[in-house]
Design a protein around this motif. Structure first.
Motif, PDB file in Angstrom:
ATOM      1  N   PRO A   1       0.903  -1.175  -0.038  1.00 19.49           N
ATOM      2  CA  PRO A   1      -0.079  -0.072   0.003  1.00 19.49           C
ATOM      3  C   PRO A   1       0.799   1.208  -0.076  1.00 19.49           C
ATOM      4  N   VAL A   2       2.150   1.104  -0.082  1.00 22.11           N
ATOM      5  CA  VAL A   2       2.787   2.391  -0.221  1.00 22.11           C
ATOM      6  C   VAL A   2       3.595   2.255  -1.665  1.00 22.11           C
ATOM      7  N   PRO A   3       3.990   3.741  -2.408  1.00 19.50           N
ATOM      8  CA  PRO A   3       4.647   3.471  -3.495  1.00 19.50           C
ATOM      9  C   PRO A   3       5.679   2.918  -3.730  1.00 19.50           C
ATOM     10  N   LEU A   4       5.957   2.088  -4.799  1.00 16.22           N
ATOM     11  CA  LEU A   4       7.013   1.426  -5.143  1.00 16.22           C
ATOM     12  C   LEU A   4       8.386   2.107  -5.267  1.00 16.22           C
ATOM     13  N   GLY A   5       8.147   3.411  -5.693  1.00 16.69           N
ATOM     14  CA  GLY A   5       9.597   4.133  -5.792  1.00 16.69           C
ATOM     15  C   GLY A   5       9.890   4.545  -4.266  1.00 16.69           C
ATOM     16  N   TRP A   6       9.165   4.515  -3.222  1.00 18.64           N
ATOM     17  CA  TRP A   6       9.528   4.707  -1.993  1.00 18.64           C
ATOM     18  C   TRP A   6      10.452   3.569  -1.451  1.00 18.64           C
ATOM     19  N   LEU A   7       9.946   2.403  -1.728  1.00 13.18           N
ATOM     20  CA  LEU A   7      10.541   1.109  -1.230  1.00 13.18           C
ATOM     21  C   LEU A   7      11.719   1.129  -1.893  1.00 13.18           C
ATOM     22  N   VAL A   8      11.971   1.470  -3.305  1.00 10.51           N
ATOM     23  CA  VAL A   8      13.094   1.419  -3.855  1.00 10.51           C
ATOM     24  C   VAL A   8      14.222   2.504  -3.262  1.00 10.51           C
ATOM     25  N   ALA A   9      13.757   3.809  -2.961  1.00 13.22           N
ATOM     26  CA  ALA A   9      14.487   4.671  -2.176  1.00 13.22           C
ATOM     27  C   ALA A   9      14.971   4.187  -0.935  1.00 13.22           C
ATOM     28  N   VAL A  10      14.181   3.572  -0.160  1.00 16.91           N
ATOM     29  CA  VAL A  10      14.585   3.031   1.273  1.00 16.91           C
ATOM     30  C   VAL A  10      15.783   1.765   0.733  1.00 16.91           C
ATOM     31  N   ARG A  11      15.616   0.912  -0.005  1.00 19.69           N
ATOM     32  CA  ARG A  11      16.476  -0.156  -0.249  1.00 19.69           C
ATOM     33  C   ARG A  11      17.875   0.567  -0.745  1.00 19.69           C
ATOM     34  N   THR A  12      17.675   1.598  -1.673  1.00 17.86           N
ATOM     35  CA  THR A  12      18.857   2.327  -1.961  1.00 17.86           C
ATOM     36  C   THR A  12      19.671   2.923  -0.780  1.00 17.86           C
ATOM     37  N   PHE A  13      19.054   3.527  -0.110  1.00 19.79           N
ATOM     38  CA  PHE A  13      19.526   4.162   1.376  1.00 19.79           C
ATOM     39  C   PHE A  13      20.220   3.134   2.065  1.00 19.79           C
ATOM     40  N   THR A  14      19.696   2.039   2.109  1.00 16.21           N
ATOM     41  CA  THR A  14      20.313   0.914   2.795  1.00 16.21           C
ATOM     42  C   THR A  14      21.732   0.538   2.092  1.00 16.21           C
ATOM     43  N   HIS A  15      21.350   0.317   0.728  1.00 14.61           N
ATOM     44  CA  HIS A  15      22.908   0.059   0.172  1.00 14.61           C
ATOM     45  C   HIS A  15      23.819   1.000   0.251  1.00 14.61           C
ATOM     46  N   TRP A  16      23.484   2.345   0.265  1.00 15.14           N
ATOM     47  CA  TRP A  16      24.514   3.208   0.545  1.00 15.14           C
ATOM     48  C   TRP A  16      25.056   3.152   1.977  1.00 15.14           C
ATOM     49  N   ALA A  17      23.973   3.107   3.015  1.00 19.56           N
ATOM     50  CA  ALA A  17      24.490   3.248   4.471  1.00 19.56           C
ATOM     51  C   ALA A  17      25.467   2.120   4.742  1.00 19.56           C
ATOM     52  N   THR A  18      25.258   0.882   3.973  1.00 17.07           N
ATOM     53  CA  THR A  18      26.167  -0.541   4.256  1.00 17.07           C
ATOM     54  C   THR A  18      27.341  -0.468   3.020  1.00 17.07           C
ATOM     55  N   THR A  19      27.635   0.073   2.229  1.00 15.70           N
ATOM     56  CA  THR A  19      28.731   0.197   1.342  1.00 15.70           C
ATOM     57  C   THR A  19      29.588   1.317   1.393  1.00 15.70           C
ATOM     58  N   SER A  20      29.057   2.434   1.035  1.00 16.95           N
ATOM     59  CA  SER A  20      29.482   3.743   0.866  1.00 16.95           C
ATOM     60  C   SER A  20      29.853   4.455   2.194  1.00 16.95           C
ATOM     61  N   LEU A  21      29.065   4.579   3.285  1.00 16.89           N
ATOM     62  CA  LEU A  21      28.983   5.221   4.454  1.00 16.89           C
ATOM     63  C   LEU A  21      30.283   4.664   5.340  1.00 16.89           C
ATOM     64  N   PRO A  22      30.378   3.400   5.456  1.00 20.05           N
ATOM     65  CA  PRO A  22      31.657   2.893   6.095  1.00 20.05           C
ATOM     66  C   PRO A  22      32.886   3.511   5.536  1.00 20.05           C
ATOM     67  N   LEU A  23      33.104   3.501   4.317  1.00 21.82           N
ATOM     68  CA  LEU A  23      34.085   4.030   3.668  1.00 21.82           C
ATOM     69  C   LEU A  23      34.397   5.630   3.994  1.00 21.82           C
ATOM     70  N   LEU A  24      33.268   6.253   3.845  1.00 22.78           N
ATOM     71  CA  LEU A  24      33.207   7.773   4.044  1.00 22.78           C
ATOM     72  C   LEU A  24      33.634   7.966   5.610  1.00 22.78           C
ATOM     73  N   ILE A  25      33.366   7.331   6.351  1.00 23.81           N
ATOM     74  CA  ILE A  25      33.855   7.207   7.945  1.00 23.81           C
ATOM     75  C   ILE A  25      35.240   6.944   7.929  1.00 23.81           C
TER      76      ILE A  25
END
Length: 246
Positions: free
Chosen positions: A112-136
């Motif tokens: 019942p939520v937009p598919l684009g929103w779920l894609v954005a959340v999954r993309t944020f998780t991908h960024w937070a688990t791959t790029s954010l540790p390297l940024l830190i």
């Protein structure tokens, strides 16, 4: 004779119950992030691969240049940018593939939520688990490459603006290839040309700062690209998922 009492729910009551049961955007995001983190914890070895790959890349560059401080300082920003880019690319093929194989993507389309929103959340998780540790870890990796400390703020800002763009563009490519088997090489071939402008503006802003020039122009371009991709990339990836599943 009195009319029988109406015992079923009225339309207003049914609408209220549905609204109470159906999760909102924030609730759906929390549930999806919690699920992704649980799966990531079960696959801790796979989760460490991007960070280990970046560390190995930095070490190989240091060995290849023979530990020359001046040479390493000149290429340090470019090496760190490439390490973040390739580390994110390493985990890109699995962004939606697991959900496609277990049928979760079909449930996303029925949610019942937009598919684009779920894609954005999954993309944020991908960024937070791959790029954010390297940024830190960028300050530590920069020390290994003898990065001049006055360049570090510009490097961190460019990575903070550029790495989310890489994840958003990569989500579109991953969605386009989610219906294909063994598409790892194809994902890289499609994603790398899209990554080039981000790499140019990101590493170029640090290079301008190293030359004593104003790096604000490149950083503003990265911010503009981030704003555009943040709006359009989830919608494009959602459309690609619908095409792939239909």
């Amino acid at each position: 004779m009195s009319a029988p009492a109406h015992t079923g729910p009225t339309p207003a009551t049914a609408t209220a119950v549905t609204a109470a049961v159906a999760p909102g955007l924030i609730g759906a995001a929390r549930a999806l992030i919690a699920r992704d983190l649980r799966l990531l914890w079960r696959r801790r070895g796979d989760a460490l691969q991007p960070a280990l790959f970046a560390l190995l890349m930095v070490a190989l560059f240091a060995l290849a240049l023979g530990g020359d401080h001046a040479a390493l300082a000149k290429v340090a920003a470019g090496v760190l940018w490439l390490a973040c880019l390739l580390a994110g690319l390493l985990a890109l093929d699995s962004l939606f593939r697991g959900d496609a194989e277990d049928g979760s993507l079909e449930q996303w389309m029925l949610a019942p939520v937009p598919l684009g929103w779920l894609v954005a959340v999954r993309t944020f998780t991908h960024w937070a688990t791959t790029s954010l540790p390297l940024l830190i870890a960028a300050p530590v990796l920069g020390e290994l490459l003898y990065l001049p400390r006055e360049q570090l703020p510009v490097l961190l800002l460019s990575l903070a603006l550029g790495t989310p763009v890489l994840s958003l563009l990569g989500a579109v490519v991953a969605a386009l290839t989610v219906g294909m088997r063994r598409s790892g090489i194809l994902v890289a071939l499609l994603a790398l040309p899209l990554y080039v402008p981000v790499l140019v503006f990101g590493a170029g802003s640090v290079a301008r700062a190293a030359q004593g020039l104003d790096p604000v122009g490149g950083l503003l371009l990265l911010a503009a690209i981030l704003a555009v991709t943040l709006l359009l990339a989830p919608l494009a990836a959602a459309a690609a998922i619908r095409i792939a599943l239909n």
